[in-house]
Write a protein that holds these residues in place. Structure first.
Motif, short mmCIF file in Angstrom:
data_model
loop_
_atom_site.label_atom_id
_atom_site.label_comp_id
_atom_site.label_asym_id
_atom_site.label_seq_id
_atom_site.Cartn_x
_atom_site.Cartn_y
_atom_site.Cartn_z
N UNK A 78 50.50 32.65 41.99
CA UNK A 78 51.09 33.95 41.70
C UNK A 78 51.27 34.66 43.04
N UNK A 79 52.51 34.97 43.40
CA UNK A 79 52.81 35.55 44.72
C UNK A 79 53.39 36.94 44.58
N UNK A 80 52.97 37.82 45.52
CA UNK A 80 53.54 39.16 45.66
C UNK A 80 54.33 39.14 46.96
N UNK A 81 55.65 39.20 46.86
CA UNK A 81 56.49 39.07 48.04
C UNK A 81 56.34 40.28 48.95
N UNK A 82 56.27 41.45 48.40
CA UNK A 82 56.10 42.67 49.18
C UNK A 82 54.92 43.45 48.58
N UNK A 83 53.76 43.24 49.15
CA UNK A 83 52.54 43.83 48.61
C UNK A 83 52.56 45.35 48.77
N UNK A 84 52.10 46.04 47.75
CA UNK A 84 52.01 47.50 47.77
C UNK A 84 50.57 47.92 47.48
N UNK A 85 50.31 49.22 47.52
CA UNK A 85 48.97 49.72 47.23
C UNK A 85 48.54 49.36 45.82
N UNK A 86 49.49 49.29 44.87
CA UNK A 86 49.15 48.98 43.48
C UNK A 86 48.63 47.56 43.31
N UNK A 87 48.92 46.69 44.24
CA UNK A 87 48.47 45.31 44.14
C UNK A 87 47.00 45.16 44.55
N UNK A 88 46.44 46.13 45.22
CA UNK A 88 45.04 46.05 45.65
C UNK A 88 44.13 46.09 44.43
N UNK A 89 43.10 45.26 44.43
CA UNK A 89 42.16 45.26 43.30
C UNK A 89 41.42 43.95 43.18
N UNK A 90 40.86 43.70 41.98
CA UNK A 90 40.06 42.51 41.70
C UNK A 90 40.82 41.64 40.69
N UNK A 91 40.87 40.33 40.98
CA UNK A 91 41.65 39.41 40.15
C UNK A 91 40.78 38.26 39.63
N UNK A 92 41.15 37.76 38.43
CA UNK A 92 40.57 36.57 37.83
C UNK A 92 41.69 35.80 37.12
N UNK A 93 41.48 34.49 36.94
CA UNK A 93 42.48 33.69 36.23
C UNK A 93 41.83 32.90 35.09
N UNK A 94 42.67 32.40 34.18
CA UNK A 94 42.24 31.70 32.97
C UNK A 94 43.38 30.78 32.53
N UNK A 95 43.07 29.70 31.84
CA UNK A 95 44.13 28.79 31.38
C UNK A 95 43.86 28.29 29.96
#
Length: 323
Positions: A78-95
Motif C-alpha cells: 500500500x503506497x502513498x505517493x504524496x504523504x500528508x499529515x493525515x497519513x501519520x499514525x499507526x497501521x496494521x494489516x490483515x488477510x
C-alpha cells in the motif's frame, strides 16, 4: 427474534476467532522505515505467510484500505505517493484465505511518523562544551518557543531517538548523559512532536558534537597508591596499639580500686587461713601458754577435721622471777 440474532452474531464471531487461530499472522513493514516527510512517497508492505484473496490495511484513525491479491504473491503493498499529515499514525494489516471465510489476526502495529518541514527548528546547547573526560556528566538542552512539544534527542548513526523529554515552563527540555565514555562521542540533534500530534515531527535542528577522551592515570598514581597503602597499614597498627594501652589502663585501674577496697576500714576481714603472724624466736619466752598456743596454731597448715589431733606444746613459763 432479537435473542436469536444475537446468538447468530456471537456464533459467527466465535467461529471466526477459532478460524483465525488456525491462520498464520501477517507482518507489516514500512519503506522507508524513517525520515518520511510531507510530500514523500512511502510504502507499507504486508507480508503474508500463505496465499490470500484479500488484504486489509487499517489506520488507528479508522481508515481502512483493501486490496485483492494474486495467489502467487507473498506480500501486498500500500503506497502513498504524496504523504500528508493525515497519513501519520499507526497501521496494521490483515488477510483472508482464498475460497474460504478464514481471516487472520491483525499484524503487529507499525508507526508512520511524518516530518513537516514547516515547523521551526529547535535550538540545542551542550554543557560542558565538546571535549570532556571519561566519567563526566554531560547536559544537552533543547528548546523551541513556538510550539509546546515533546522533545527527542537523536544521535547520528542511531536509527531511533535515544531519549525523549517533556519541556519545562520555559519550553526547554534537559537531557543528561551520566558518566560518559568514548562510545558516547558523536553528533547530537533535537526534534519535537507538537502537542496533540504524536506522529508529526519537526525537522532535525542544529547539531552539537561531543568528544569524550579516555582519562589516563596520572604519572604518580602508582606511587601514590603504595603510599596510601602504607598510611593505612600504619594507621591500623597505631589504632591497635592505642586500644591495647586502653585495656591495660582499665585493668590496672580496676586492680588498684580492688586493693583500696580491701584495705579500707569497712572492708571484710581476710580469711583466717591467709593471716600470718611473724614471731621471732627470742620473743617466745615472754608469751603465755595461751598466746603461744594461738601463734603456733596459726602458723601450722590446716588439716582435715578427721586428722585433727591435740597439740602438745612444752614451754618454760617464768613465775615470779624464780626458776
Amino acid at each position: 427474534m432479537a435473542p436469536m440474532v444475537l446468538a447468530l452474531i456471537l456464533g459467527w464471531w466465535l467461529m471466526a476467532a477459532i478460524r483465525a487461530q488456525n491462520v498464520p499472522r501477517p507482518s507489516l513493514s514500512l519503506h522507508p522505515s524513517q525520515g518520511v516527510s510531507v510530500g514523500d512517497t512511502v510504502t507499507l508492505r504486508c507480508h503474508l505467510p500463505q496465499s490470500a484473496a484479500w488484504v486489509w490495511l487499517y489506520q488507528d484513525r479508522g481508515w481502512r484500505y483493501s486490496k485483492s491479491k494474486d495467489k502467487k504473491q507473498d506480500a501486498a503493498e500500500f503506497s502513498f505517493v504524496s504523504t500528508s499529515q493525515e497519513h501519520a499514525g499507526v497501521y496494521q494489516c490483515q488477510y483472508r484465505v482464498p475460497e474460504s471465510e478464514e481471516i487472520s489476526e491483525q499484524s503487529d502495529p507499525v508507526q508512520l511518523v511524518v516530518t513537516d518541514r514547516s515547523y521551526s527548528l529547535p535550538g540545542i546547547s551542550l554543557r560542558p562544551e565538546e571535549h570532556v573526560g571519561t566519567g563526566t556528566n554531560v547536559t544537552i538542552h533543547c528548546w523551541n518557543k513556538d510550539y509546546g512539544a515533546t522533545f527527542l534527542l537523536h544521535k547520528d548513526g542511531c536509527s531511533a531517538p535515544i531519549q525523549s523529554q517533556e519541556p519545562d515552563s520555559r519550553g526547554t527540555a534537559t537531557f543528561t548523559l551520566f558518566g560518559v565514555t568514548p562510545s558516547d562521542s558523536g553528533t547530537y540533534r533535537c526534534s519535537y512532536h507538537p502537542w496533540g500530534y504524536p506522529f508529526l515531527s519537526s525537522p532535525l535542528g542544529d547539531s552539537v558534537t561531543l568528544e569524550v577522551a579516555p582519562t589516563p592515570a596520572p604519572p604518580g598514581a602508582v606511587f601514590t597508591s603504595h603510599g596510601n597503602l602504607v598510611v593505612v597499614v600504619a594507621g591500623g597498627c597505631a589504632a591497635a596499639f592505642v586500644f591495647i594501652l586502653i585495656l591495660v589502663f582499665f585493668f590496672l585501674t580496676a586492680r588498684r580500686c580492688r586493693i583500696q577496697r580491701d584495705e579500707s576500714p569497712g572492708s571484710p576481714t581476710k580469711n583466717p587461713e591467709a593471716m600470718e603472724f611473724q614471731v621471732s624466736p627470742g620473743d617466745s619466752e615472754g608469751l603465755t601458754y595461751i598466746e603461744l598456743q594461738a601463734v603456733t596454731s596459726s602458723t601450722q597448715p590446716p588439716t582435715p577435721p578427721s586428722a585433727l589431733q591435740p597439740s602438745v606444746i612444752y614451754a618454760e613459763v617464768a613465775t615470779g622471777g624464780h626458776h
